[in-house]
Write a protein that holds these residues in place. Structure first.
Motif, PDB file in Angstrom:
ATOM      1  N   VAL A  22      36.173  31.714  40.069  1.00 52.31           N
ATOM      2  CA  VAL A  22      37.653  31.726  40.084  1.00 52.31           C
ATOM      3  C   VAL A  22      38.021  32.036  38.716  1.00 52.31           C
ATOM      4  CG1 VAL A  22      39.643  30.095  40.353  1.00 52.31           C
ATOM      5  CG2 VAL A  22      37.666  29.925  41.975  1.00 52.31           C
ATOM      6  N   LEU A  23      39.036  32.916  38.868  1.00 49.22           N
ATOM      7  CA  LEU A  23      39.685  33.562  37.458  1.00 49.22           C
ATOM      8  C   LEU A  23      41.073  32.796  37.481  1.00 49.22           C
ATOM      9  CD1 LEU A  23      38.383  37.216  37.416  1.00 49.22           C
ATOM     10  CD2 LEU A  23      37.505  35.262  36.237  1.00 49.22           C
ATOM     11  N   ALA A  24      41.521  32.195  36.250  1.00 45.71           N
ATOM     12  CA  ALA A  24      42.837  31.843  36.135  1.00 45.71           C
ATOM     13  C   ALA A  24      43.012  32.099  34.673  1.00 45.71           C
ATOM     14  CB  ALA A  24      42.821  30.200  36.428  1.00 45.71           C
ATOM     15  N   GLU A  38      37.141  36.746  30.861  1.00 43.71           N
ATOM     16  CA  GLU A  38      36.581  38.016  31.129  1.00 43.71           C
ATOM     17  C   GLU A  38      35.642  38.042  32.488  1.00 43.71           C
ATOM     18  OE1 GLU A  38      35.038  40.347  27.879  1.00 43.71           O
ATOM     19  OE2 GLU A  38      36.606  39.430  26.254  1.00 43.71           O
ATOM     20  N   ASP A  39      35.795  39.236  33.174  1.00 46.77           N
ATOM     21  CA  ASP A  39      35.087  39.349  34.187  1.00 46.77           C
ATOM     22  C   ASP A  39      34.659  40.650  34.605  1.00 46.77           C
ATOM     23  OD1 ASP A  39      34.480  39.347  37.194  1.00 46.77           O
ATOM     24  OD2 ASP A  39      34.296  37.205  36.801  1.00 46.77           O
ATOM     25  N   PRO A  40      33.671  41.228  35.037  1.00 47.10           N
ATOM     26  CA  PRO A  40      33.372  42.588  35.402  1.00 47.10           C
ATOM     27  C   PRO A  40      34.242  42.915  36.523  1.00 47.10           C
ATOM     28  CG  PRO A  40      31.455  41.280  35.757  1.00 47.10           C
ATOM     29  CD  PRO A  40      32.492  40.315  35.171  1.00 47.10           C
ATOM     30  N   LEU A  45      39.987  45.228  40.036  1.00 48.24           N
ATOM     31  CA  LEU A  45      41.141  44.381  40.555  1.00 48.24           C
ATOM     32  C   LEU A  45      42.294  45.275  39.993  1.00 48.24           C
ATOM     33  CD1 LEU A  45      41.893  41.738  41.933  1.00 48.24           C
ATOM     34  CD2 LEU A  45      41.921  40.878  39.797  1.00 48.24           C
ATOM     35  N   ARG A  46      42.428  45.672  38.672  1.00 50.59           N
ATOM     36  CA  ARG A  46      43.400  46.439  38.028  1.00 50.59           C
ATOM     37  C   ARG A  46      43.844  47.364  38.951  1.00 50.59           C
ATOM     38  NH1 ARG A  46      44.954  45.295  32.666  1.00 50.59           N
ATOM     39  NH2 ARG A  46      43.681  43.649  31.885  1.00 50.59           N
ATOM     40  N   ALA A  47      42.797  48.335  39.191  1.00 49.58           N
ATOM     41  CA  ALA A  47      42.926  49.536  39.953  1.00 49.58           C
ATOM     42  C   ALA A  47      43.353  49.232  41.332  1.00 49.58           C
ATOM     43  CB  ALA A  47      41.450  50.205  40.183  1.00 49.58           C
ATOM     44  N   LYS A  48      43.085  48.192  42.157  1.00 52.41           N
ATOM     45  CA  LYS A  48      43.368  47.820  43.471  1.00 52.41           C
ATOM     46  C   LYS A  48      44.880  47.367  43.521  1.00 52.41           C
ATOM     47  CE  LYS A  48      41.755  46.661  47.917  1.00 52.41           C
ATOM     48  NZ  LYS A  48      40.928  47.517  48.624  1.00 52.41           N
ATOM     49  N   LEU A  49      45.186  46.631  42.700  1.00 53.58           N
ATOM     50  CA  LEU A  49      46.431  46.028  42.702  1.00 53.58           C
ATOM     51  C   LEU A  49      47.586  47.192  41.554  1.00 53.58           C
ATOM     52  CD1 LEU A  49      45.550  42.304  42.123  1.00 53.58           C
ATOM     53  CD2 LEU A  49      46.202  43.537  44.152  1.00 53.58           C
ATOM     54  N   GLY A  50      47.029  48.007  41.165  1.00 56.96           N
ATOM     55  CA  GLY A  50      48.199  49.179  40.731  1.00 56.96           C
ATOM     56  C   GLY A  50      48.533  48.719  39.196  1.00 56.96           C
ATOM     57  N   VAL A  51      47.845  48.098  38.483  1.00 57.39           N
ATOM     58  CA  VAL A  51      47.792  47.681  37.069  1.00 57.39           C
ATOM     59  C   VAL A  51      47.440  48.688  36.309  1.00 57.39           C
ATOM     60  CG1 VAL A  51      47.549  46.003  35.205  1.00 57.39           C
ATOM     61  CG2 VAL A  51      47.702  45.029  37.563  1.00 57.39           C
ATOM     62  N   ASP A  53      48.008  49.467  32.984  1.00 54.66           N
ATOM     63  CA  ASP A  53      47.824  49.238  31.349  1.00 54.66           C
ATOM     64  C   ASP A  53      46.314  48.868  31.267  1.00 54.66           C
ATOM     65  OD1 ASP A  53      50.466  49.465  31.250  1.00 54.66           O
ATOM     66  OD2 ASP A  53      50.868  47.455  30.835  1.00 54.66           O
ATOM     67  N   ASN A  54      45.449  49.268  30.242  1.00 57.02           N
ATOM     68  CA  ASN A  54      44.142  49.032  29.922  1.00 57.02           C
ATOM     69  C   ASN A  54      43.429  49.109  31.101  1.00 57.02           C
ATOM     70  OD1 ASN A  54      45.102  48.820  27.376  1.00 57.02           O
ATOM     71  ND2 ASN A  54      45.310  46.720  27.705  1.00 57.02           N
ATOM     72  N   PRO A  55      43.188  50.255  31.816  1.00 60.64           N
ATOM     73  CA  PRO A  55      42.347  50.273  33.258  1.00 60.64           C
ATOM     74  C   PRO A  55      41.055  49.620  33.098  1.00 60.64           C
ATOM     75  CG  PRO A  55      42.773  52.320  32.507  1.00 60.64           C
ATOM     76  CD  PRO A  55      43.467  51.510  31.495  1.00 60.64           C
ATOM     77  N   ASP A  56      40.150  49.839  31.941  1.00 60.88           N
ATOM     78  CA  ASP A  56      38.969  49.482  31.843  1.00 60.88           C
ATOM     79  C   ASP A  56      39.009  48.063  31.043  1.00 60.88           C
ATOM     80  OD1 ASP A  56      37.973  51.766  32.705  1.00 60.88           O
ATOM     81  OD2 ASP A  56      38.038  52.737  30.891  1.00 60.88           O
ATOM     82  N   ASP A  57      40.022  47.418  30.682  1.00 64.86           N
ATOM     83  CA  ASP A  57      39.867  46.071  30.080  1.00 64.86           C
ATOM     84  C   ASP A  57      39.332  45.010  31.056  1.00 64.86           C
ATOM     85  OD1 ASP A  57      40.102  43.947  28.761  1.00 64.86           O
ATOM     86  OD2 ASP A  57      42.356  44.095  28.516  1.00 64.86           O
ATOM     87  N   THR A  58      38.383  44.119  30.684  1.00 64.86           N
ATOM     88  CA  THR A  58      37.711  43.041  31.614  1.00 64.86           C
ATOM     89  C   THR A  58      38.446  41.803  31.228  1.00 64.86           C
ATOM     90  OG1 THR A  58      36.074  42.616  29.773  1.00 64.86           O
ATOM     91  CG2 THR A  58      35.435  44.281  31.505  1.00 64.86           C
ATOM     92  N   ARG A  59      39.449  41.600  30.701  1.00 64.67           N
ATOM     93  CA  ARG A  59      40.059  40.462  30.814  1.00 64.67           C
ATOM     94  C   ARG A  59      41.126  40.127  31.619  1.00 64.67           C
ATOM     95  NH1 ARG A  59      43.560  40.108  26.196  1.00 64.67           N
ATOM     96  NH2 ARG A  59      43.432  42.549  26.069  1.00 64.67           N
TER      97      ARG A  59
END
Length: 130
Positions: A22-24, A38-40, A45-51, A53-59
């Motif tokens: 779980v990530l919070a 941080e999580d791989p 998740l960023r790509a799927k939800l359209g975020v 900013d920083n597409p490769d950031d794991t935070r």
């Protein structure tokens, strides 16, 4: 083609988020700094939800948590911003929204129409779709 696009099965690979812990995100205060685990899975998740900013950031930061919250609200889940197993399953499941249902209904209606619209035997019939 439009139906496949709306379901997320159009051009490009379909992104599947793996199950995991779980990530919070916890916002910072005067006494404690913000906690962004941080999580791989976060770049997916960023790509799927359209975020964007920083597409490769794991935070799992505030922007990702807000995107998850908006998704949960649209999927009729409790909008907490926490990425849990129920949210991951909802993200990975095919979309079933009003736009997809409208395309399916119109495809079914179209299936029952005569193939030769405008034929003399039909009196130059035509279809108007709003």
């Amino acid at each position: 083609a439009k139906l496949a696009e709306l379901r997320g099965q159009g051009e490009g690979p379909v992104i599947q988020i793996a199950e995991g812990p779980v990530l919070a995100y916890k916002a910072g205060s005067k006494k404690q700094p913000a906690v962004a685990p941080e999580d791989p899975r976060v770049p997916q998740l960023r790509a799927k939800l359209g975020v964007s900013d920083n597409p490769d950031d794991t935070r799992y930061d505030a922007k990702v948590a807000e995107a998850v919250r908006k998704f949960q609200q649209s999927a009729e889940l409790k909008p907490t911003g926490v990425l849990d197993d129920r949210t991951v399953k909802a993200i990975n499941s095919p979309k079933r929204d009003k736009q997809i249902d409208t395309v399916i209904v119109n495809m079914e209606r179209w299936r029952w129409l005569p193939r030769q619209l405008g034929a003399a035997s039909l009196g130059n019939a035509y279809v108007i779709l709003n």
